[in-house]
Design a protein around this motif. Structure first.
Motif, PDB file in Angstrom:
ATOM      1  N   TYR A 117      20.100  71.027  34.528  1.00 45.61           N
ATOM      2  CA  TYR A 117      19.734  71.131  32.980  1.00 45.61           C
ATOM      3  C   TYR A 117      18.105  71.481  32.871  1.00 45.61           C
ATOM      4  N   THR A 118      17.432  70.586  33.690  1.00 49.34           N
ATOM      5  CA  THR A 118      16.110  70.803  33.483  1.00 49.34           C
ATOM      6  C   THR A 118      15.452  71.913  33.871  1.00 49.34           C
ATOM      7  N   LEU A 119      16.057  72.581  35.087  1.00 48.92           N
ATOM      8  CA  LEU A 119      15.427  73.726  35.673  1.00 48.92           C
ATOM      9  C   LEU A 119      15.992  74.958  34.719  1.00 48.92           C
ATOM     10  N   ILE A 120      17.126  74.712  34.173  1.00 51.07           N
ATOM     11  CA  ILE A 120      17.688  75.799  33.280  1.00 51.07           C
ATOM     12  C   ILE A 120      16.511  75.968  31.985  1.00 51.07           C
ATOM     13  N   MET A 121      16.243  74.654  31.402  1.00 54.60           N
ATOM     14  CA  MET A 121      15.358  74.702  30.501  1.00 54.60           C
ATOM     15  C   MET A 121      14.052  75.189  30.722  1.00 54.60           C
ATOM     16  N   GLY A 122      13.491  74.696  32.075  1.00 56.22           N
ATOM     17  CA  GLY A 122      12.250  75.307  32.485  1.00 56.22           C
ATOM     18  C   GLY A 122      12.302  77.104  32.566  1.00 56.22           C
ATOM     19  N   ASP A 123      13.254  77.465  32.894  1.00 53.67           N
ATOM     20  CA  ASP A 123      13.442  78.826  33.266  1.00 53.67           C
ATOM     21  C   ASP A 123      13.470  79.569  31.757  1.00 53.67           C
ATOM     22  N   ILE A 124      14.115  79.036  30.767  1.00 57.49           N
ATOM     23  CA  ILE A 124      14.351  79.470  29.350  1.00 57.49           C
ATOM     24  C   ILE A 124      12.711  79.351  28.848  1.00 57.49           C
ATOM     25  N   ILE A 125      12.143  78.335  29.096  1.00 56.43           N
ATOM     26  CA  ILE A 125      10.781  78.222  28.302  1.00 56.43           C
ATOM     27  C   ILE A 125       9.670  79.165  28.903  1.00 56.43           C
ATOM     28  N   VAL A 126       9.791  79.313  30.340  1.00 58.20           N
ATOM     29  CA  VAL A 126       8.889  80.311  30.756  1.00 58.20           C
ATOM     30  C   VAL A 126       9.355  81.725  30.441  1.00 58.20           C
ATOM     31  N   PHE A 144       9.514  76.302  19.476  1.00 58.94           N
ATOM     32  CA  PHE A 144      10.258  75.016  19.005  1.00 58.94           C
ATOM     33  C   PHE A 144      11.700  75.360  18.814  1.00 58.94           C
ATOM     34  N   ILE A 145      12.022  76.357  18.067  1.00 58.74           N
ATOM     35  CA  ILE A 145      13.378  76.774  17.885  1.00 58.74           C
ATOM     36  C   ILE A 145      14.264  77.103  19.063  1.00 58.74           C
ATOM     37  N   ILE A 146      13.294  77.891  19.932  1.00 62.37           N
ATOM     38  CA  ILE A 146      13.948  78.420  21.266  1.00 62.37           C
ATOM     39  C   ILE A 146      14.395  76.927  22.046  1.00 62.37           C
ATOM     40  N   VAL A 147      13.429  76.241  22.217  1.00 61.31           N
ATOM     41  CA  VAL A 147      13.594  74.949  22.913  1.00 61.31           C
ATOM     42  C   VAL A 147      14.759  74.079  22.345  1.00 61.31           C
ATOM     43  N   THR A 148      14.940  73.879  21.146  1.00 63.91           N
ATOM     44  CA  THR A 148      15.734  72.974  20.468  1.00 63.91           C
ATOM     45  C   THR A 148      17.268  73.586  20.564  1.00 63.91           C
ATOM     46  N   LEU A 149      17.250  74.855  20.214  1.00 62.18           N
ATOM     47  CA  LEU A 149      18.705  75.537  20.313  1.00 62.18           C
ATOM     48  C   LEU A 149      19.069  75.364  22.047  1.00 62.18           C
ATOM     49  N   SER A 150      18.237  75.857  23.059  1.00 62.39           N
ATOM     50  CA  SER A 150      18.609  75.889  24.306  1.00 62.39           C
ATOM     51  C   SER A 150      18.966  74.430  24.519  1.00 62.39           C
ATOM     52  N   PHE A 151      18.227  73.362  24.532  1.00 64.71           N
ATOM     53  CA  PHE A 151      18.461  72.226  24.738  1.00 64.71           C
ATOM     54  C   PHE A 151      19.984  71.644  24.368  1.00 64.71           C
ATOM     55  N   PHE A 152      20.436  71.917  23.088  1.00 66.85           N
ATOM     56  CA  PHE A 152      21.643  71.405  22.591  1.00 66.85           C
ATOM     57  C   PHE A 152      22.844  72.174  23.267  1.00 66.85           C
ATOM     58  N   LEU A 153      22.461  73.611  23.307  1.00 67.19           N
ATOM     59  CA  LEU A 153      23.640  74.441  23.689  1.00 67.19           C
ATOM     60  C   LEU A 153      23.947  74.116  25.287  1.00 67.19           C
ATOM     61  N   ILE A 154      22.963  73.943  26.054  1.00 63.50           N
ATOM     62  CA  ILE A 154      23.232  73.532  27.262  1.00 63.50           C
ATOM     63  C   ILE A 154      23.860  72.151  27.552  1.00 63.50           C
ATOM     64  N   PHE A 203      25.920  70.753  25.206  1.00 66.93           N
ATOM     65  CA  PHE A 203      27.265  70.756  24.792  1.00 66.93           C
ATOM     66  C   PHE A 203      28.354  71.665  25.360  1.00 66.93           C
ATOM     67  N   ALA A 204      27.777  72.302  26.490  1.00 67.78           N
ATOM     68  CA  ALA A 204      28.524  73.389  27.485  1.00 67.78           C
ATOM     69  C   ALA A 204      29.363  72.329  28.302  1.00 67.78           C
ATOM     70  N   PRO A 205      30.569  72.751  28.617  1.00 65.61           N
ATOM     71  CA  PRO A 205      31.365  71.655  29.612  1.00 65.61           C
ATOM     72  C   PRO A 205      30.564  71.732  31.017  1.00 65.61           C
ATOM     73  N   GLY A 206      31.230  70.755  31.735  1.00 58.38           N
ATOM     74  CA  GLY A 206      30.430  70.393  32.798  1.00 58.38           C
ATOM     75  C   GLY A 206      29.323  69.758  32.761  1.00 58.38           C
ATOM     76  N   GLY A 207      28.577  69.718  34.050  1.00 58.04           N
ATOM     77  CA  GLY A 207      27.065  68.929  34.118  1.00 58.04           C
ATOM     78  C   GLY A 207      26.694  69.047  35.481  1.00 58.04           C
ATOM     79  N   PRO A 208      25.534  68.485  35.449  1.00 57.85           N
ATOM     80  CA  PRO A 208      24.808  68.796  36.877  1.00 57.85           C
ATOM     81  C   PRO A 208      25.225  67.796  38.132  1.00 57.85           C
ATOM     82  N   PHE A 209      26.061  66.887  37.718  1.00 59.26           N
ATOM     83  CA  PHE A 209      26.394  65.929  38.707  1.00 59.26           C
ATOM     84  C   PHE A 209      28.195  66.182  38.537  1.00 59.26           C
ATOM     85  N   SER A 210      28.733  67.291  37.994  1.00 63.76           N
ATOM     86  CA  SER A 210      29.998  67.491  38.327  1.00 63.76           C
ATOM     87  C   SER A 210      30.416  68.060  39.661  1.00 63.76           C
TER      88      SER A 210
END
Length: 309
Positions: free
Chosen positions: A274-283, A17-27, A29-36
């Motif tokens: 974003y979603t693929l990064i989160m999936g990688d982190i979770i796995v 839970f802590i890993i998912v929460t921190l990763s979600f918000f850190l990603i 808050f980072a500059p840029g985005g998937p549609f940039s």
């Protein structure tokens, strides 16, 4: 022991839970985005895309929606790979990386432990110098050098093995040999050095001198007494090593054209998916947490002096 296992299993939940929460918000808050992109997207089109992926909602609402999806086992759609979900991308590539990583780690563990035993028993003699010299090469030479050298020698010069591909190709299981050896090389080196130092320390222990004083055969002393105590540091190393060897094999997968998860991991970061990064982190995190749990259990089996309270 059973109580310890239950507690450790329950501790996995808040850890993830802590890993998912921190990763979600850190990603987020980072500059840029998937549609940039360099080419500016019209505002109306961008708003439609954001609405499609629920990214126009408040951040906390997005977070709550994502947690609900995870509990259902849904890692979401990929922002960059059209019409593909994160589950499909990871599910298609992860088995390949697990097969390659498992074989490579098994090879590294067997040869590394064997090299450590030989080095410790023949300390300051030529087998010791030879084993540790190979280990130093494994630590210092990068994989993008080892891989092409093995391809040059065994594939192009000797024509014993294929240069690239995977086990579902015409060459079959021969394709796994070169990437397995390449990926195993640095882990073999670390295990060899760990096992050598650990075995030397155990050999100086009082209970080993007692076992020898009883007249036990040297082979019995080494296998039954020395190895059991000396394996503890190696087992501790195998937990994070298993995670790293599966998810960190992008260089080997690129050199040998192995369709594994390593390239997906790198591309997700480059694309800001974003979603693929989160999936990688979770796995990755799940593999690491589970392997550390297994290591804790093996500790008690290898050394009965360890008490679980």
């Amino acid at each position: 022991m059973a109580r310890f296992i239950i507690r450790r299993l329950l501790s996995i939940i808040p850890t993830m839970f802590i890993i998912v929460t921190l990763s979600f918000f850190l990603i987020r808050f980072a500059p840029g985005g998937p549609f940039s992109s360099e080419k500016k997207i019209p505002e109306a089109v961008l708003q439609n895309i954001l609405k499609k992926y629920h990214m126009d909602e408040p951040l906390l609402q997005q977070y709550g929606r994502y947690l609900q999806d995870i509990l259902r086992g849904d890692l979401g759609p990929s922002f960059r790979y059209q019409d593909q979900t994160v589950n499909e991308l990871i599910g298609a590539t992860m088995p390949t990386s697990i097969i390659l990583g498992s074989f490579a780690l098994a090879l590294a563990f067997f040869l590394g432990t064997l090299a450590g035993i030989v080095s410790a028993l023949r300390q300051n003699k030529w087998p010791d110098y030879l084993s540790m010299s190979i280990a130093v090469i494994g630590i210092s030479v990068p994989l993008f050098v080892i891989g092409p050298v093995l391809q040059l020698v065994f594939a192009m010069k000797l024509s014993w093995l294929p240069t690239s591909g995977w086990i579902n190709s015409r060459a079959g299981w021969k394709t796994i040999v070169l990437p397995m050896i390449t990926l195993a090389f640095p882990y073999f080196a670390y295990i060899a050095r760990l096992s050598r130092g650990s075995i030397l320390e155990v050999l100086r222990s009082d209970y080993i001198r007692t076992a020898r004083a009883k007249g036990l055969k040297e082979s019995v002393v080494i296998i039954k007494h020395v190895l059991k105590g000396a394996l503890l540091p190696i087992v501790s190393y195998l937990g994070p090593a298993f995670s790293g060897i599966i998810t960190g094999s992008v260089v080997v997968e690129t050199v040998f054209l192995v369709p594994g998860v390593g390239q997906i991991f790198v591309q997700s970061a480059l694309n800001r998916d974003y979603t693929l990064i989160m999936g990688d982190i979770i796995v990755y995190s799940a593999i690491l947490v589970v392997m550390n749990f297994v290591v804790d259990i093996l500790y008690g089996l290898l050394d009965p002096r360890i008490a679980y309270k």
